[in-house]
Scaffold this active site. Structure first.
Site, PDB file in Angstrom:
ATOM      1  N   ASN A   1       0.106  -4.712   0.440  1.00  0.00           N
ATOM      2  CA  ASN A   1      -1.160  -4.525   1.160  1.00  0.00           C
ATOM      3  C   ASN A   1      -1.125  -4.690   2.678  1.00  0.00           C
ATOM      4  O   ASN A   1      -2.018  -4.198   3.363  1.00  0.00           O
ATOM      5  CB  ASN A   1      -2.209  -5.496   0.599  1.00  0.00           C
ATOM      6  CG  ASN A   1      -2.448  -5.281  -0.874  1.00  0.00           C
ATOM      7  OD1 ASN A   1      -2.725  -4.165  -1.304  1.00  0.00           O
ATOM      8  ND2 ASN A   1      -2.328  -6.328  -1.664  1.00  0.00           N
ATOM      9  N   TYR A   2      -0.114  -5.379   3.215  1.00  0.00           N
ATOM     10  CA  TYR A   2      -0.140  -5.690   4.647  1.00  0.00           C
ATOM     11  C   TYR A   2       1.079  -5.228   5.432  1.00  0.00           C
ATOM     12  O   TYR A   2       1.040  -5.216   6.657  1.00  0.00           O
ATOM     13  CB  TYR A   2      -0.327  -7.203   4.851  1.00  0.00           C
ATOM     14  CG  TYR A   2      -1.678  -7.692   4.410  1.00  0.00           C
ATOM     15  CD1 TYR A   2      -2.815  -7.460   5.178  1.00  0.00           C
ATOM     16  CD2 TYR A   2      -1.837  -8.361   3.199  1.00  0.00           C
ATOM     17  CE1 TYR A   2      -4.064  -7.886   4.766  1.00  0.00           C
ATOM     18  CE2 TYR A   2      -3.084  -8.790   2.773  1.00  0.00           C
ATOM     19  CZ  TYR A   2      -4.192  -8.548   3.559  1.00  0.00           C
ATOM     20  OH  TYR A   2      -5.433  -8.964   3.143  1.00  0.00           O
ATOM     21  N   LEU A   3       2.155  -4.860   4.742  1.00  0.00           N
ATOM     22  CA  LEU A   3       3.384  -4.476   5.446  1.00  0.00           C
ATOM     23  C   LEU A   3       3.552  -2.964   5.456  1.00  0.00           C
ATOM     24  O   LEU A   3       3.589  -2.335   4.386  1.00  0.00           O
ATOM     25  CB  LEU A   3       4.600  -5.130   4.777  1.00  0.00           C
ATOM     26  CG  LEU A   3       4.620  -6.661   4.790  1.00  0.00           C
ATOM     27  CD1 LEU A   3       5.819  -7.183   4.021  1.00  0.00           C
ATOM     28  CD2 LEU A   3       4.628  -7.196   6.216  1.00  0.00           C
TER      29      LEU A   3
END
Length: 767
Positions: A724-726
């Site tokens: 979700n964030y990288l």
């Protein structure tokens, strides 16, 4: 004009002239001589085919004059009845010639003059078929038919022998061709088996290479089969009893179904919680008949033991199923997936993420949710809103039912929606993470985070200036933004009291959640955070901050009680509006995505050593990923099987160490023998033992790296940040640069989700 047609015409005319040749044998030889001359002329014409169209016209004139001569020679000897046949043939020939001339004329009109091809020439002479290389018929019976046609001759013994020999050769050729065909067929089958995965890859929709739709438009065509509903309730067998106050009690079907939900969770911690038991009993009584309500007044007197044991036995029976039974269930599930698990979106077959509607049960919630234990009702077709395109076939509801509504909204991405009864929130059936819609959303998210990179310094300078503002609201906003940037805290959402668990984010921090230390562990201006974060996971952190931030926090906490808000002049609405003013599309989540991705990229550069082998590089990657997970507070409880799995891994390490010690002893012994013997055989043995030692050393190192990795990650959830964030392009570029197989970092599901990044990224990509 087709080659077969020309060939047939020439065959007819040749046969026609053959009848006259019996009467005029002298002329027959002359014709044969002329035929040879004509063939030579034609070969010359073919060689000169690159010359101008004027030469083509001259050759055609000569050709026509020859034809006139031939017709004169033949017509003087013919009978009346044969004149009619010849006239028919003439008319046919003129049509052919006319079509050929028309083609040449058309080419002239179009402004170019192509070299004459035999394929386009009319077959006026009637004596031979056009050569093989110029006419390409769709099918020919055999190779020999492709040779130039020659006029029939009176059969002689030599010709008969020649024909016999050709027939024999033909048979041999056919046998060879059959064998080759079989070989080719087998080869093709084996190739197909090998190439099958490639074919699947080729069929993957590369939407990232296509032009994007206008803003707001999600699809142009959408068709699907609707949701799969939970199976109806099956009553318990007669032998399974429910007891109330020590006495057997037969429950009504509705009450029994809800009782089974509690029985299935009897050994779980939830059923011991007071709020869970209270909510369950309240909702269970709503499903009871009046008689049942009068009898069952206390949950503590209810005995669900037999029910619970029945479900345990059912679970154990499923585990003990035969391979055939398991295979049958698997096939049924695959059949269901094939029918309901895919939709057609813009002429592409896309996978649906959750096509099954959640069955009824008891609500658990995250953390200490105030509504845990409440009954999640069965969803019926009458609760369902279907979304598809106007020209699509609307899915049929189950017999005897109808849909709540059918919509045709191409500005949303969901296929099916309904409202659940616990919180009144809307639930959706969406597409799989590997779909175009989800992939585009991810891509856009990471591109927005990359845009932040260009202006993040300006934003940081701005909030540093705002720390000195005369307005308290601006100061609070600036400190909150500093925490979101530095600590990757969530901004938070507005909540109704009592509706959700008491979880905290940046804007909802209370005085009780922080402690200020002017000096701690040799560091100045330390802020100690301790609060329940998302999903009630504890956030605990000691962070040194800038002096002005520390002074502002002291100011914000003045004259406040522990339960008072730290940022009393701020809410998420004010903060989000300010973020939008700083950069279009900027949210607290964009800050988290930016900081997570930039941290991964920096950590990979610092931790990756070029001379390391692949397992060591993977350990470096996981350490970089862990730094991000810690930043984002992606924690987890250690797995229940952690200690057991670590013991098993340690046993493998010990066994491998013993093998390595034995291998080293063998190598030492082999070297001693080689010194004495000094022959080629003992040298080979030494080399073999060396390789065995190297192989075991590598295997031991892999196991030790694995143990280190597991120990370091037992309480850190790497998957959340990875998914979700990288920015996946950072990972793909790193894998390509250092020769690490992408399969070692991303599993199959993740590779499907990030197919766009894997396809488009080079090793020199920078976030």
């Amino acid at each position: 004009m087709s080659g077969d047609h020309l060939h047939n015409d020439s065959q007819i005319e040749a046969d026609f002239r053959l009848n006259d040749s019996h009467k005029h044998k002298d002329k027959h030889k002359d014709r044969e001589h002329r035929h040879k001359e004509h063939k030579k002329d034609k070969e010359k014409d073919r060689e000169k085919s690159k010359h101008s169209n004027s030469e083509h016209k001259d050759s055609e004139k000569k050709h026509k004059e020859k034809e006139k001569t031939k017709h004169k020679d033949g017509s003087s000897e013919k009978h009346k009845d044969k004149h009619k046949d010849r006239d028919k043939e003439k008319r046919k020939e003129e049509k052919i010639r006319a079509s050929g001339d028309a083609k040449i004329k058309k080419e002239k009109e179009n402004g170019f003059s192509s070299p004459p091809r035999i394929k386009d020439e009319p077959d006026d002479d009637g004596y031979f078929a056009p050569p093989k290389e110029d006419i390409k018929p769709l099918k020919r019976p055999r190779d020999e038919d492709d040779a130039d046609y020659k006029p029939k001759k009176i059969k002689t013994e030599d010709i008969k022998k020649e024909k016999k020999r050709k027939l024999e050769e033909e048979e041999d050729g056919k046998l060879k061709k059959t064998k080759n065909k079989d070989k080719d067929k087998k080869g093709a089958e084996s190739d197909n088996k090998k190439k099958k995965p490639k074919k699947e890859e080729e069929q993957k929709w590369k939407w990232w290479e296509e032009e994007r739709y206008p803003e707001g438009i999600k699809w142009k065509f959408l068709e699907h089969k609707g949701p799969v509903f939970a199976p109806p309730y099956e009553p318990l067998p007669e032998g399974v009893k429910f007891y109330y106050d020590g006495k057997v009690m037969k429950l009504s079907p509705k009450a029994e179904e809800v009782a089974t939900f509690f029985a299935k969770m009897l050994d779980h911690e939830y059923t011991t919680k007071e709020i869970f038991r209270k909510n369950f009993f309240k909702d269970w009584r709503k499903e009871m008949t009046n008689d049942e309500k009068n009898v069952i007044t206390n949950l503590s007197k209810c005995d669900f033991t037999q029910m619970s044991q029945y479900f345990k036995d059912q679970s154990e029976a499923r585990k003990q199923m035969s391979k055939e039974e398991k295979l049958k269930i698997k096939e049924e599930n695959e059949k269901l997936l094939k029918e309901y698990g895919f939709c057609v979106m813009d002429n592409h077959r896309e996978r649906i993420a959750n096509f099954k509607i959640e069955p009824p049960g008891l609500f658990r919630g995250r953390g200490n949710h105030p509504k845990m234990g409440m009954l999640k009702r069965r969803i019926m077709p009458e609760d369902i809103i279907i979304n598809c395109s106007k020209d699509a076939k609307v899915p049929s509801p189950p017999p005897g039912h109808k849909w709540k509504e059918v919509r045709h909204d191409n500005k949303v991405t969901w296929l099916v929606s309904w409202t659940e009864n616990i919180q009144g929130s809307i639930k959706y059936i969406m597409l799989n993470p590997s779909s175009r819609i989800k992939g585009e959303k991810d891509w856009q998210k990471y591109e927005t985070a990359r845009r932040l990179k260009k202006c993040v310094d300006k934003i940081r300078n701005q909030y540093r200036e705002d720390w000195k503002s005369k307005e308290m609201k601006v100061r609070q906003r600036a400190v909150a933004l500093y925490f979101i940037d530095k600590l990757a805290l969530r901004a938070g959402n507005e909540k109704e009291e009592g509706e959700t668990a008491d979880t905290v984010s940046c804007c909802s921090l209370r005085v009780e959640h922080i402690n200020l230390h002017p000096e701690l562990d040799g560091q100045e201006y330390v802020v100690e955070f301790d609060f329940p974060g998302k999903d009630s996971i504890r956030y605990y952190n000691k962070v040194p901050v800038e002096k002005r931030v520390f002074k502002n926090l002291q100011l914000f906490m003045e004259n406040k009680q522990p339960e008072d808000d730290l940022f009393d002049r701020l809410n998420t609405g004010i903060l989000n509006k300010h973020l939008q003013d700083l950069m279009e599309g900027l949210t607290a989540k964009v800050f988290r995505t930016y900081n997570a991705s930039i941290t991964l990229q920096q950590q990979l550069k610092e931790l990756t050593a070029p001379d390391e082998n692949v397992p060591a590089k993977i350990l470096s990657y996981n350490r970089a990923n862990r730094a991000v997970a810690i930043l984002c507070n992606h924690q987890r409880a250690p797995p229940k099987t952690f200690e057991k799995s670590m013991m098993n891994l340690q046993s493998k390490i010990d066994a491998k160490k013993d093998q390595l010690a034995d291998a080293r002893r063998d190598l030492k012994s082999a070297k001693a023998d080689a010194k004495v013997m000094k022959d080629a055989k003992t040298k080979k043995v030494v080399e073999s033992k060396k390789k065995a030692v190297q192989r075991l050393e590598e295997q031991l190192m892999k196991l030790e790296v694995q143990a280190t990795d597991r120990e370091e990650n037992k309480q850190i959830a790497l998957g959340t940040s990875k998914l979700n964030y990288l920015d996946p392009r950072i990972t793909v570029a790193w894998c390509k640069k250092w020769g690490v197989p992408i399969e070692k970092i991303y599993n199959k599901t993740q590779r499907e989700k990030f197919a766009w990044a894997i396809d488009m990224t080079d090793e020199d990509y920078e976030f």
